[in-house]
Motif scaffolding. Structure first.
Motif, mmCIF file in Angstrom:
data_model
loop_
_atom_site.group_PDB
_atom_site.id
_atom_site.type_symbol
_atom_site.label_atom_id
_atom_site.label_comp_id
_atom_site.label_asym_id
_atom_site.label_seq_id
_atom_site.Cartn_x
_atom_site.Cartn_y
_atom_site.Cartn_z
ATOM 1 N N PRO A 156 142.233 9.829 21.402
ATOM 2 C CA PRO A 156 143.499 9.260 20.897
ATOM 3 C C PRO A 156 143.336 7.963 20.119
ATOM 4 N N LEU A 157 142.323 7.163 20.453
ATOM 5 C CA LEU A 157 142.111 5.910 19.735
ATOM 6 C C LEU A 157 140.863 5.991 18.847
ATOM 7 N N GLY A 158 140.419 7.195 18.572
ATOM 8 C CA GLY A 158 139.248 7.387 17.719
ATOM 9 C C GLY A 158 139.611 7.300 16.246
ATOM 10 N N GLY A 159 138.934 8.074 15.429
ATOM 11 C CA GLY A 159 139.214 8.037 13.998
ATOM 12 C C GLY A 159 138.538 9.166 13.272
ATOM 13 N N MET A 160 139.007 9.428 12.070
ATOM 14 C CA MET A 160 138.453 10.500 11.262
ATOM 15 C C MET A 160 138.291 10.060 9.817
ATOM 16 N N GLU A 161 137.154 10.400 9.247
ATOM 17 C CA GLU A 161 136.892 10.154 7.832
ATOM 18 C C GLU A 161 136.917 11.497 7.110
ATOM 19 N N PHE A 162 137.992 11.742 6.389
ATOM 20 C CA PHE A 162 138.107 12.963 5.584
ATOM 21 C C PHE A 162 138.757 12.565 4.268
ATOM 22 N N GLU A 235 144.589 24.188 -1.633
ATOM 23 C CA GLU A 235 145.145 23.099 -2.433
ATOM 24 C C GLU A 235 145.642 21.963 -1.547
ATOM 25 N N LYS A 236 146.203 22.333 -0.392
ATOM 26 C CA LYS A 236 146.668 21.297 0.545
ATOM 27 C C LYS A 236 145.466 20.533 1.116
ATOM 28 N N ALA A 237 144.386 21.261 1.419
ATOM 29 C CA ALA A 237 143.183 20.601 1.935
ATOM 30 C C ALA A 237 142.613 19.630 0.910
ATOM 31 N N LYS A 238 142.620 20.032 -0.350
ATOM 32 C CA LYS A 238 142.135 19.146 -1.416
ATOM 33 C C LYS A 238 143.001 17.896 -1.516
ATOM 34 N N GLU A 239 144.302 18.068 -1.370
ATOM 35 C CA GLU A 239 145.222 16.928 -1.434
ATOM 36 C C GLU A 239 144.969 15.972 -0.264
ATOM 37 N N SER A 242 141.549 14.198 -1.081
ATOM 38 C CA SER A 242 141.515 13.290 -2.238
ATOM 39 C C SER A 242 142.407 12.072 -2.047
ATOM 40 N N GLN A 243 143.494 12.224 -1.291
ATOM 41 C CA GLN A 243 144.429 11.111 -1.097
ATOM 42 C C GLN A 243 144.289 10.447 0.280
ATOM 43 N N MET A 244 143.279 10.877 1.049
ATOM 44 C CA MET A 244 143.054 10.333 2.400
ATOM 45 C C MET A 244 144.369 10.285 3.190
ATOM 46 N N LEU A 245 144.949 11.473 3.391
ATOM 47 C CA LEU A 245 146.237 11.541 4.076
ATOM 48 C C LEU A 245 146.126 11.359 5.581
ATOM 49 N N VAL A 246 144.897 11.397 6.107
ATOM 50 C CA VAL A 246 144.721 11.062 7.528
ATOM 51 C C VAL A 246 144.545 9.551 7.614
ATOM 52 N N ARG A 247 145.653 8.861 7.804
ATOM 53 C CA ARG A 247 145.635 7.397 7.842
ATOM 54 C C ARG A 247 145.890 6.861 9.248
ATOM 55 N N LYS A 248 146.409 7.700 10.107
ATOM 56 C CA LYS A 248 146.489 7.400 11.535
ATOM 57 C C LYS A 248 146.168 8.697 12.282
ATOM 58 N N ASN A 249 145.772 8.583 13.514
ATOM 59 C CA ASN A 249 145.244 9.740 14.228
ATOM 60 C C ASN A 249 146.223 10.898 14.346
ATOM 61 N N SER A 250 147.490 10.600 14.492
ATOM 62 C CA SER A 250 148.481 11.683 14.603
ATOM 63 C C SER A 250 148.531 12.524 13.331
ATOM 64 N N ASP A 251 148.150 11.924 12.194
ATOM 65 C CA ASP A 251 148.121 12.682 10.938
ATOM 66 C C ASP A 251 147.131 13.842 11.025
ATOM 67 N N ALA A 252 146.014 13.624 11.710
ATOM 68 C CA ALA A 252 145.001 14.675 11.827
ATOM 69 C C ALA A 252 145.547 15.883 12.568
ATOM 70 N N VAL A 253 146.416 15.632 13.564
ATOM 71 C CA VAL A 253 147.042 16.732 14.297
ATOM 72 C C VAL A 253 148.107 17.392 13.435
ATOM 73 N N ASP A 254 148.961 16.585 12.823
ATOM 74 C CA ASP A 254 150.056 17.114 12.001
ATOM 75 C C ASP A 254 149.528 17.955 10.842
ATOM 76 N N LEU A 255 148.364 17.581 10.309
ATOM 77 C CA LEU A 255 147.798 18.301 9.161
ATOM 78 C C LEU A 255 146.845 19.416 9.584
ATOM 79 N N ASN A 256 146.767 19.663 10.885
ATOM 80 C CA ASN A 256 145.978 20.759 11.464
ATOM 81 C C ASN A 256 144.467 20.581 11.286
ATOM 82 N N LEU A 257 144.020 19.338 11.144
ATOM 83 C CA LEU A 257 142.576 19.104 11.075
ATOM 84 C C LEU A 257 141.966 19.073 12.475
ATOM 85 N N VAL A 258 142.744 18.647 13.465
ATOM 86 C CA VAL A 258 142.302 18.714 14.859
ATOM 87 C C VAL A 258 143.424 19.357 15.680
#
Length: 586
Positions: A156-162, A235-239, A242-258
């Motif tokens: 929960p307090l980790g991070g992701m570089e994508f 196309e969504k994955a590319k977006e 390219s725009q680093m949409l994972v800016r907080k950890n919950s974004d990774a869940v919302d975007l289905n990366l984790v």
């Protein structure tokens, strides 16, 4: 008194070190002793692939011992790709192994090797068994690998570089100007930019073009694989990337990366659920080294062998550790050539290049071996410049789509240190010579036009030889090679498109091709060359190197990369066949 105090401090320090060393050594011996004997894999076992903080290399010792539990070690620095793939294959076959627990968020490796390991994980899933991945922090490469899992979890307090990949170069022009050192460069090829850091303060247009092209190739490939594994629209994955949409950890869940933001104990509960265990039950686990002891090599009783010669590191002359040394390499090639049980040779190349002379020596050995047996080149992370030179004799060249290859060019580098010596250090020199060129290429003065012309002619002759070697090996005309040469770097995909690569695939594909060409595809075993050092000998060497590196890093801090680059300059002797620069992709 101060002197006496220092002496006593040293003596006490040595005593403490000796005591600690004794207990650590005793612990190592205990681990080694407990690891011997017959391996019995228990029912409901999970294979643990803990790659956190590890560097992925081609191969490590078969008797590698996990020292994570010992204080002061923190784990063995490297883990072998061959060893990992063998363990995964065995886990897929063994009915007692139900799945894999992957911890690889902070693995240190390039994209081609990660892709090869990733493909093995995907093949494992075809067995119907599960893969669960967990990490506190995911780097770009670590997530690329981990995304192959059925389920991916993050602290929960980790991070992701994508957010895509980048490559940064250190330029030394300003430093040399301050030191009054004049670099003199001899090269052929508009893309042969290995010397640019010494001449410029930013990338040339040609270098920026080639770097942009192959970085985009590598990134697009990785994003497509992630999108496929995570069922995300491309196309969504590319977006997202390219725009680093994972800016907080919950974004990774919302975007289905984790699949969730969990703590490791929650992931362990999930593993128990998958194994049908109660919440207080222990999980039976097995590591790579142990499962490989139980592995049965394919047709181990076969008299037919496919020799895999590992060629990893910079190319140098003579004998040396941690590089591709010409004398050592030729010895292994001749050993495989003269062994009647070896039916074909696979050269696994993972090199940015190096010495032109050493590359030629190794090319000759392979060319002679090719008269006796099929030669297949398997390109790993990179097989560029000198790395391509030694691949050229192969009957078939196999590369990953994200392998970095090409860089067919040559350069020479010389430094005029007259200004440094005279104006900075107050040193002058004088010389007596018997001929006009007796002090040829002296670093204490400027080069004469005659010296420059001689050196440049040698570089051009070396380039012509390089082009000829590639043309002969690839059945191309010199003109066709020149169109894709000039020192330009290509991805594996581009290399196949322009004729520098035959097949896109990994080491296993190269081995299968070698077996088919040798006519032994139904009956063979694989033998790796050279022999890997025993784990303890390798450990001691790594510890020594680690102490030296840590010391320099602590002294130099953020200037350590500059120091490291300057140390690498010492290797630039004679004509060089090397990648544009030390490629660090982040």
């Amino acid at each position: 008194m101060k002197f006496l105090g220092n002496v006593l401090a040293v003596i006490v320090g040595l005593l403490v070190f000796s005591v600690i060393s004794f207990f650590i050594l005793a612990g190592i011996i205990a681990i080694a002793a407990s690891s011997e004997g017959e391996v019995k894999i228990k029912e409901n076992t999970v294979l643990v692939l803990n790659l956190e903080g590890r560097a992925l290399v081609e191969r490590t010792s078969e008797d590698q011992i996990d020292l994570n539990s010992l204080p002061g070690f923190g784990g063995i620095a490297s883990v072998g790709l061959v060893n990992l793939k063998k363990a995964i294959q065995e886990a897929a076959k063994n009915e007692n192994v139900k799945g894999i627990y992957l911890q690889a968020g902070m693995v240190s490796a390039g994209q081609a090797m990660l892709h090869e390991l990733r493909e093995e994980l995907i093949s494992f899933k075809e067995s119907g068994k599960f893969i669960v991945a967990y990490s506190e922090i995911y780097t770009e490469g670590g997530y690329f690998l981990s995304s192959a899992a059925d389920e991916v979890y993050m602290n929960p307090l980790g991070g992701m570089e994508f957010n895509g990949i980048a490559s940064e170069i250190i330029f030394f022009k300003g430093l040399f100007e301050k030191l009054e050192i004049e670099p003199v460069v001899f090269r052929v090829g508009e893309f042969k930019s290995a010397v640019e850091p010494f001449l410029l303060d930013k990338m040339s247009d040609e270098n920026r073009l080639q770097t942009s092209v192959f970085l985009n190739d590598l990134n697009d490939f990785a994003v497509a694989k992630v999108a496929e594994s995570r069922s995300i629209d491309l196309e969504k994955a590319k977006e997202i990337n390219s725009q680093m949409l994972v800016r907080k950890n919950s974004d990774a869940v919302d975007l289905n990366l984790v699949d969730g933001l969990w703590y490791e104990d929650q992931v362990k509960d999930l593993l128990r659920e998958k194994l049908g265990l109660d919440e207080d039950d222990d999980i039976n686990t097995i590591n790579v080294t142990t499962i490989n002891k139980d592995a049965k090599t394919k047709n181990i009783l076969s008299k037919n062998k496919i020799a895999v010669i590992i060629a990893q590191g910079e190319i140098v002359s003579g004998t040396a550790e941690g590089v591709i040394a010409s004398e050592s390499f030729v010895k292994e090639v001749n050993r495989a050539k003269n062994d009647e049980s070896v039916k074909a040779i696979v050269v696994r190349v993972n090199s940015p290049g190096g010495s032109a002379l050493a590359s030629e020596v190794m090319w000759r050995a392979l060319e002679e071996a090719k008269k006796e047996k099929p030669i297949i080149a398997s390109m790993g992370e990179y097989a560029a410049s000198g790395g391509y030179y030694i691949s050229a004799p192969a009957d078939t060249i196999v590369a990953q789509p994200n392998t970095i290859t090409g860089s067919i060019g040559i350069f020479g580098l010389w430094f005029n240190a007259e200004g440094l010596m005279k104006n900075k250090l107050g040193l002058t020199t004088d010389v007596v010579k018997t001929g006009e060129l007796s002090d040829f290429l002296s670093f204490t003065r400027q080069l004469t036009d005659l010296e420059k012309s001689i050196f440049q002619n040698n570089i051009e002759d070396g380039y012509d030889t390089f082009i000829s070697r590639v043309a002969d090996g690839r059945n191309m005309t010199k003109e066709e090679v020149l169109e894709v040469a000039s020192g330009r770097v290509w991805s594996g995909i581009q290399g196949k498109e322009n004729g520098l690569v035959d097949v896109l695939g990994g080491l296993e594909d190269a081995i299968e091709i070698a077996a088919i060409k040798a006519g032994v595809e139904e009956d063979y075993k694989v033998a790796y060359y050279p022999q890997v050092k025993p784990w303890f000998e390798k450990l001691m060497a790594d510890l020594t190197n680690d102490v030296q590196t840590r010391y320099m890093k602590s002294k130099l801090g953020s200037f350590y990369p500059v120091y490291n680059e300057l140390e690498n300059i010492k290797k630039y002797e004679g004509m060089m066949l090397r990648m544009p620069y030390d490629l660090i992709i982040e």
